[in-house]
Design a protein around this motif. Structure first.
Motif, PDB file in Angstrom:
ATOM      1  N   SER A  55      73.944  28.704  47.070  1.00  0.00           N
ATOM      2  CA  SER A  55      75.287  28.349  46.605  1.00  0.00           C
ATOM      3  C   SER A  55      75.621  28.962  45.248  1.00  0.00           C
ATOM      4  N   ASP A  56      74.603  29.295  44.456  1.00  0.00           N
ATOM      5  CA  ASP A  56      74.839  29.896  43.143  1.00  0.00           C
ATOM      6  C   ASP A  56      74.799  31.424  43.174  1.00  0.00           C
ATOM      7  N   THR A  57      74.578  32.005  44.331  1.00  0.00           N
ATOM      8  CA  THR A  57      74.489  33.458  44.459  1.00  0.00           C
ATOM      9  C   THR A  57      75.845  34.021  44.849  1.00  0.00           C
ATOM     10  N   ALA A  58      76.393  34.896  44.018  1.00  0.00           N
ATOM     11  CA  ALA A  58      77.750  35.422  44.214  1.00  0.00           C
ATOM     12  C   ALA A  58      77.753  36.568  45.216  1.00  0.00           C
ATOM     13  N   ILE A  59      77.195  36.324  46.381  1.00  0.00           N
ATOM     14  CA  ILE A  59      77.119  37.321  47.447  1.00  0.00           C
ATOM     15  C   ILE A  59      77.333  36.588  48.768  1.00  0.00           C
ATOM     16  N   SER A  60      77.958  37.242  49.723  1.00  0.00           N
ATOM     17  CA  SER A  60      78.030  36.692  51.070  1.00  0.00           C
ATOM     18  C   SER A  60      76.644  36.831  51.695  1.00  0.00           C
ATOM     19  N   ILE A  61      75.931  35.719  51.816  1.00  0.00           N
ATOM     20  CA  ILE A  61      74.512  35.777  52.153  1.00  0.00           C
ATOM     21  C   ILE A  61      74.140  34.698  53.166  1.00  0.00           C
ATOM     22  N   SER A  62      73.217  35.029  54.048  1.00  0.00           N
ATOM     23  CA  SER A  62      72.566  34.063  54.937  1.00  0.00           C
ATOM     24  C   SER A  62      71.081  34.092  54.619  1.00  0.00           C
ATOM     25  N   ALA A  63      70.488  32.919  54.475  1.00  0.00           N
ATOM     26  CA  ALA A  63      69.068  32.838  54.131  1.00  0.00           C
ATOM     27  C   ALA A  63      68.386  31.851  55.062  1.00  0.00           C
ATOM     28  N   PHE A  64      67.196  32.224  55.532  1.00  0.00           N
ATOM     29  CA  PHE A  64      66.439  31.402  56.462  1.00  0.00           C
ATOM     30  C   PHE A  64      65.041  31.198  55.895  1.00  0.00           C
ATOM     31  N   ASP A  65      64.662  29.933  55.703  1.00  0.00           N
ATOM     32  CA  ASP A  65      63.331  29.668  55.164  1.00  0.00           C
ATOM     33  C   ASP A  65      62.301  29.555  56.286  1.00  0.00           C
ATOM     34  N   GLU A  66      61.057  29.340  55.909  1.00  0.00           N
ATOM     35  CA  GLU A  66      59.959  29.305  56.869  1.00  0.00           C
ATOM     36  C   GLU A  66      60.153  28.203  57.914  1.00  0.00           C
ATOM     37  N   LYS A  67      60.620  27.038  57.488  1.00  0.00           N
ATOM     38  CA  LYS A  67      60.812  25.922  58.415  1.00  0.00           C
ATOM     39  C   LYS A  67      61.862  26.259  59.462  1.00  0.00           C
ATOM     40  N   PHE A  68      62.947  26.914  59.048  1.00  0.00           N
ATOM     41  CA  PHE A  68      63.990  27.303  59.996  1.00  0.00           C
ATOM     42  C   PHE A  68      63.436  28.291  61.027  1.00  0.00           C
ATOM     43  N   LEU A 136      56.222  34.215  56.914  1.00  0.00           N
ATOM     44  CA  LEU A 136      57.283  34.613  55.999  1.00  0.00           C
ATOM     45  C   LEU A 136      57.788  33.387  55.246  1.00  0.00           C
ATOM     46  N   GLU A 137      58.075  33.579  53.968  1.00  0.00           N
ATOM     47  CA  GLU A 137      58.666  32.501  53.182  1.00  0.00           C
ATOM     48  C   GLU A 137      60.147  32.376  53.454  1.00  0.00           C
ATOM     49  N   ARG A 138      60.827  33.520  53.627  1.00  0.00           N
ATOM     50  CA  ARG A 138      62.251  33.492  53.938  1.00  0.00           C
ATOM     51  C   ARG A 138      62.729  34.882  54.353  1.00  0.00           C
ATOM     52  N   VAL A 139      63.914  34.892  54.953  1.00  0.00           N
ATOM     53  CA  VAL A 139      64.630  36.125  55.283  1.00  0.00           C
ATOM     54  C   VAL A 139      66.019  36.013  54.663  1.00  0.00           C
ATOM     55  N   GLU A 140      66.427  37.038  53.923  1.00  0.00           N
ATOM     56  CA  GLU A 140      67.742  37.054  53.277  1.00  0.00           C
ATOM     57  C   GLU A 140      68.574  38.186  53.870  1.00  0.00           C
ATOM     58  N   VAL A 141      69.801  37.875  54.257  1.00  0.00           N
ATOM     59  CA  VAL A 141      70.719  38.878  54.797  1.00  0.00           C
ATOM     60  C   VAL A 141      71.953  38.907  53.912  1.00  0.00           C
ATOM     61  N   ALA A 158      72.176  44.461  52.884  1.00  0.00           N
ATOM     62  CA  ALA A 158      70.729  44.570  52.704  1.00  0.00           C
ATOM     63  C   ALA A 158      70.053  43.373  53.363  1.00  0.00           C
ATOM     64  N   ILE A 159      68.828  43.596  53.851  1.00  0.00           N
ATOM     65  CA  ILE A 159      68.042  42.539  54.477  1.00  0.00           C
ATOM     66  C   ILE A 159      66.675  42.501  53.796  1.00  0.00           C
ATOM     67  N   ASN A 160      66.321  41.329  53.284  1.00  0.00           N
ATOM     68  CA  ASN A 160      65.049  41.151  52.587  1.00  0.00           C
ATOM     69  C   ASN A 160      64.117  40.258  53.404  1.00  0.00           C
ATOM     70  N   PHE A 161      62.893  40.721  53.618  1.00  0.00           N
ATOM     71  CA  PHE A 161      61.841  39.909  54.212  1.00  0.00           C
ATOM     72  C   PHE A 161      60.839  39.581  53.100  1.00  0.00           C
ATOM     73  N   VAL A 162      60.579  38.301  52.886  1.00  0.00           N
ATOM     74  CA  VAL A 162      59.719  37.866  51.791  1.00  0.00           C
ATOM     75  C   VAL A 162      58.559  37.064  52.360  1.00  0.00           C
ATOM     76  N   SER A 163      57.326  37.534  52.100  1.00  0.00           N
ATOM     77  CA  SER A 163      56.132  36.843  52.600  1.00  0.00           C
ATOM     78  C   SER A 163      55.794  35.640  51.725  1.00  0.00           C
ATOM     79  N   ARG A 164      55.062  34.713  52.293  1.00  0.00           N
ATOM     80  CA  ARG A 164      54.556  33.588  51.508  1.00  0.00           C
ATOM     81  C   ARG A 164      53.508  34.086  50.525  1.00  0.00           C
ATOM     82  N   ARG A 165      53.495  33.498  49.335  1.00  0.00           N
ATOM     83  CA  ARG A 165      52.561  33.895  48.297  1.00  0.00           C
ATOM     84  C   ARG A 165      51.338  32.985  48.300  1.00  0.00           C
ATOM     85  N   PRO A 166      50.193  33.482  47.885  1.00  0.00           N
ATOM     86  CA  PRO A 166      48.988  32.638  47.849  1.00  0.00           C
ATOM     87  C   PRO A 166      49.042  31.632  46.716  1.00  0.00           C
ATOM     88  N   SER A 167      48.426  30.484  46.940  1.00  0.00           N
ATOM     89  CA  SER A 167      48.328  29.466  45.900  1.00  0.00           C
ATOM     90  C   SER A 167      47.104  29.746  45.040  1.00  0.00           C
TER      91      SER A 167
END
Length: 235
Positions: A55-68, A136-141, A158-167
């Motif tokens: 909601s704070d990103t000034a771009i027309s964006i769709s984002a999907f997290d790992e749970k989705f 994947l942690e999320r996908v951003e379109v 642009a489409i971003n694929f972001v992997s989960r990071r190690p703890s």
């Protein structure tokens, strides 16, 4: 009607009203609790090269997290297409708002930039299909021209694929197995944890997927058509 009968009937009516009022209050409270539990959680994205909510990103964006991705069993680009507005996805390319690759030939650059963990990929199909979108942690379109932050080949978006990071403090392990028709056999696995506590960590993921083709090869000179088999490893 004497005074005693009137008082008795009035007591019964008041009791019924109180029961109805209590029932309606309980229903309202349960609905409020249910709506509270269904509250949409904000997805943190890095579409503008910094962490921010959608909601704070000034771009027309769709984002999907790992749970989705897991809940809707999204495992490839065709599954993803059903949830992205104004986007058409072919096996190896994506078009956003009608802007994409004009020709898949030498020199035919894509119109939508694809990034995997911040690294540019000239082929959308590789980033979206290898590994079945596992871990994947999320996908951003991002829809619309993104040349300011993403350079060339981002006229459509642009489409971003972001992997989960190690703890760096906890160990994790996971194994997933999928079987299905046409002799489908898929296994996914992950191992993650600290090497130096709270300082350095590694995450290893792998996938091994195979399926027979669903179009019979009658010549007997090869496997059935539309089969697949691949292995992917990420460190």
């Amino acid at each position: 009607m004497n005074l005693v009968s009137f008082c008795q009937r009035s007591a019964v009516l008041y009791g019924a009203c109180f029961l109805l009022l209590g029932s309606s209050l309980t229903t309202v409270q349960s609905q409020a609790a249910e709506s509270e539990s269904r509250r949409i959680e904000e997805v943190i994205v890095t579409a503008e090269r910094r962490e921010a909510t959608v909601s704070d990103t000034a771009i027309s964006i769709s984002a999907f997290d790992e749970k989705f991705l897991q809940d809707f069993n999204i495992r490839n680009q065709e599954d993803l297409q059903n949830y992205i507005p104004a986007t058409t996805i072919q096996p190896y390319d994506a078009s956003i708002r009608g802007v994409g690759r004009t020709a898949r030939t030498l020199g035919g650059d894509p119109g939508v930039a694809t990034y995997f963990n911040g690294v540019y990929s000239e082929d959308f199909g590789i980033a979206s299909t290898e590994g079945g979108l596992y871990d994947l942690e999320r996908v951003e379109v991002l829809r619309g021209p993104q040349g300011t932050l993403y350079g060339r080949n981002a006229v459509g978006g642009a489409i971003n694929f972001v992997s989960r990071r190690p703890s760096t403090s906890e160990y994790e392990a996971e194994v997933k197995l999928t079987v299905g028709n046409y002799d489908t056999r898929e296994i996914y696995y992950m191992l993650s944890g600290p090497i130096v506590q709270d300082k350095f960590a590694l995450r290893f993921t792998g996938s091994d997927r195979a399926r027979d083709g669903y179009i019979e090869e009658t010549s007997g000179q090869g496997p059935d058509i539309n089969n697949y088999g691949d292995e992917n490893y990420t460190l």
